[in-house]
Design an enzyme around this catalytic site. Sequence first.
Site, PDB file in Angstrom:
ATOM      1  N   ASP A 339      24.919   6.008 -52.596  1.00 19.86           N
ATOM      2  CA  ASP A 339      23.597   6.002 -53.199  1.00 19.86           C
ATOM      3  C   ASP A 339      22.999   7.401 -53.053  1.00 19.86           C
ATOM      4  O   ASP A 339      23.445   8.189 -52.219  1.00 19.86           O
ATOM      5  CB  ASP A 339      22.722   4.962 -52.483  1.00 19.86           C
ATOM      6  CG  ASP A 339      21.358   4.814 -53.135  1.00 19.86           C
ATOM      7  OD1 ASP A 339      21.288   4.897 -54.364  1.00 19.86           O
ATOM      8  OD2 ASP A 339      20.379   4.602 -52.400  1.00 19.86           O
ATOM      9  N   ASP A 638      21.825  -2.017 -52.903  1.00 19.32           N
ATOM     10  CA  ASP A 638      23.166  -1.605 -52.497  1.00 19.32           C
ATOM     11  C   ASP A 638      23.972  -2.731 -51.846  1.00 19.32           C
ATOM     12  O   ASP A 638      25.186  -2.619 -51.690  1.00 19.32           O
ATOM     13  CB  ASP A 638      23.082  -0.444 -51.486  1.00 19.32           C
ATOM     14  CG  ASP A 638      22.407   0.779 -52.063  1.00 19.32           C
ATOM     15  OD1 ASP A 638      22.681   1.091 -53.231  1.00 19.32           O
ATOM     16  OD2 ASP A 638      21.602   1.401 -51.359  1.00 19.32           O
ATOM     17  N   GLU A 703      66.406  -2.796 -27.865  1.00 22.73           N
ATOM     18  CA  GLU A 703      66.667  -3.952 -26.992  1.00 22.73           C
ATOM     19  C   GLU A 703      67.438  -5.041 -27.738  1.00 22.73           C
ATOM     20  O   GLU A 703      68.381  -5.637 -27.202  1.00 22.73           O
ATOM     21  CB  GLU A 703      65.349  -4.515 -26.471  1.00 22.73           C
ATOM     22  CG  GLU A 703      64.614  -3.577 -25.523  1.00 22.73           C
ATOM     23  CD  GLU A 703      63.169  -3.967 -25.296  1.00 22.73           C
ATOM     24  OE1 GLU A 703      62.477  -3.222 -24.569  1.00 22.73           O
ATOM     25  OE2 GLU A 703      62.737  -4.995 -25.838  1.00 22.73           O
ATOM     26  N   THR A 731      56.428  -1.262 -18.990  1.00 21.34           N
ATOM     27  CA  THR A 731      56.844   0.136 -19.220  1.00 21.34           C
ATOM     28  C   THR A 731      56.701   0.564 -20.668  1.00 21.34           C
ATOM     29  O   THR A 731      56.583   1.755 -20.954  1.00 21.34           O
ATOM     30  CB  THR A 731      58.294   0.347 -18.754  1.00 21.34           C
ATOM     31  OG1 THR A 731      59.157  -0.572 -19.440  1.00 21.34           O
ATOM     32  CG2 THR A 731      58.416   0.104 -17.264  1.00 21.34           C
TER      33      THR A 731
END
Length: 894
Positions: A339, A638, A703, A731
């Site tokens: 605006d 708005d 993994e 970890t």
Amino acid sequence: MATGSGSKTEFEEINKPFALAGSEVLSKYGVDKEQGLTEEEVQIRRDKFGVNRLRQHKSRSIWSVLAAQFKSIIIGLLAVAAIAAFLYGEWVEGWAVLVVILINTLIGFVTELRAVRAMEALSKLGTVKTRVKRNGRTIEVDAEELVPGDLVVIEGGDVITADLRIINASKLQANESALTGESLPVSKNEELVEEEVVLAERSNMLYKGTAVTRGSAMAVVVGTGMNTELGKISSLVETTEDEATPLEERLDKLGYKLIYVTVGIILAIVFTGILSGKDIVLMIETGIALAVAAIPEGLPIVATLSLAKGLKTLANKNALVNKLSSVETLGATSVICTDKTGTLTENQMTATQVHLYQKEIDVNGENGQEMTENGISKSIEQDQDLRLAIEIGMICNNATFEAGSEENNGDPLEIALLELGYKAGISHPKLIEEHPEVKEDAFDSTTKMMATWNKTDRDSFRVYAKGAPEAIIEHCTTYLNDGECESLDKTAQQYWLDLNNKLAGQGYRMIALASKLSDTSEGNSYSDLCFVGLVALMDPPRKGVKAAIEDCRQAGINVVMVTGDQAETARYIANELRLDENSSNVVVHGSKLYDTDKETKLNSSVYARIDPKQKLDIIEMYQNENQTVAMTGDGVNDAPALKKADIGIAMGQRGTQVAREAADIVLTDDAFSTIVVAVEQGRIIFNNIRKFVFYLMSCNVSEVAVVGIASFIGMPLPILPLQILFLNLVTDVFPALALGLGEGDRSIMKEKPRDTDEPILTTKHWKRIGVYSFVIMTSVLAAFYIGLQWMSVGADGAVTMSFLTLALAQLWHVFNMRDDHSSIFSNSVNRNKWVWGAILLCVGLLLTAIYVPLFAEVLSLVKPTLPMWGVVMVMSLIPLVFGQLFISLRKKNG
């Protein structure tokens, strides 16, 4: 319908009261102009229409905030993994995963609840009273008690609490900036207007949520509650769907990919093992190990903490965020629809130029005759014409002004003229004391002029007049030139008219000044005036906005002005702020929005005379072009667009309650420049999220590869399910969290916005994850094989070696997260103090797991010998060395 003095409980509703005469409106609403409504009629109408109140924005309850924390695919995936662990008797693994879910929920809940309550605190407003005529008497009632047909008595300073059709008015002006975007008060009267006129030009209407700046009026209520224009906008907000933020979408996509990958790997490995004759129970345990390995349990916690840290950073920099994921979405912003009034500009008129004959004085000291702190006093001393012009603006004035005060009252144009006098070092009280007012011809919207008669120090009188330039020039016979009033011939008259038209075309608001001396205080105020000069006024750009827009341009962000104000004013502000780099600033007018081709609209940086519905269409147009759209604003007009946009940004100080409730982010300092800070923080957060997701996934895939390959080739499991869970929760999490708290790359605002469809991990990233995971897997399996076959340390010893190799390799792997363009020794990862702290902490936790008997027993670990440590250290460093060489090679090849 009934009229006159009889029953008036029946009446007609009118769709367009502005197109009917005031008397006809009163007749259709069944109300007597002298008596107003009776209490009986008020009650009947209230029963039909309800109270004059907008639907309240529903406060988010504690439970809704809590429930929102579980709306994540990854959280669901973790819950499934926990249930599977419980079903197969893996109680420790199951409870461990539940603890992860609980921690993530608690962090997100506390952080988001604080943000929600902070936003709600901005919305508390007091009760508003309104004067109405009922039963022939003028009384004061709560605004919520108004009903259609009520006669409202209005004076300057009143807040309008319902939609009103003016019946009669005197010198009435209203500030409608919150509704239309028009920065100046507009004149109002009772005359009917054309049926198709736009809202901003309905001069006989007053709308809920606006304010009267001067004058008085009587008006009839034609709309209450949700039937007002403000209510219609509020309905648009309610019917506008919330857009899922890009981060939410990306995390969900990643979650679905993890589901497919996890299920696919588990089924492949388990069924292959069973078909090859392996023990079913062993295969099920292997499946659980794979599930635990595949799911990055730490991802929700790290993502939540990273976003929470960004939220706190933004709060410290004057931006309140009501949803964690909204922080990151700012970083993806490619278009900011903003605006004008109160966002790009000050929402405060300022005199910028004073024009005398053949002379221009720039009051901002940017060119021409400077009016700086020292220069202005000197100019006035040397130029009595300039002093007279400023004095006219101060004396012919009904406003009040005090430097630095927020409580200045009156017409913004008149306040600006008093401020100009203050800059010139002229004391308004002293000026009025020296030239006491005798009488005043108040401003009339018909003549568009105002005049005062004041005494001089010579027992004579001086008339001070100001008004619309065309009107003032028409009443002048002379003009001031170097202290003398010369005949205003056609050439001089045309000079002033051309100058006025030129400046008005540039978006300035023009005020003409005139004066004359008189021996008496009688006569026509506007006859035989001497034209003194013009004052050009503008609602100026806010400080810092121009630099902020340039920062946006450097970051590849397109800033577009979307305003309800006039095209000329919008174009001027756009030019002042260099909104368009080429200074073309093509203005798309609201009346031609749907007739303008899309390419022109996409290339335009200014939209003027835009209504709330059109704002939604503009935002949708950009979204259909795969743009991430942020919308800024402070007015009621708005609000729907703030909710429709990917990110809605409202102003906290000047923003309306409706706008704040619809927004994702509220700027407590109302500064556009704060948006740039927020965008930068959003980009940093996304890059941090990408880094720690990349890190976690490369650790988790390694993994999966270790367990999967070992199972596939018939080796014993090199790492056990509970050990994997320990790595994922301890970890892996701390280095990932450290990456999430990084300060970011210093050149991040020089980069272009990301593609709106770009996932957290692209194909390029998945390929790199595959490479890193393969290297880590190879190192771990090699350590396991060496321990089992060459060093003969037994199964527990070999598992301990592979566990430590995997843990340390993943710790060192965090340094492979540096950016491709950075150097080995100076990069955002090395500079991150949290990374070094995380590594020290994780090494300490690993040593605790190894050397504290209780933990070692639970995790099935043994104390490694010195040779075992030697193998572990060598194998764990291989992925780091490979990664640094890999990054350097990518940097060299561009």
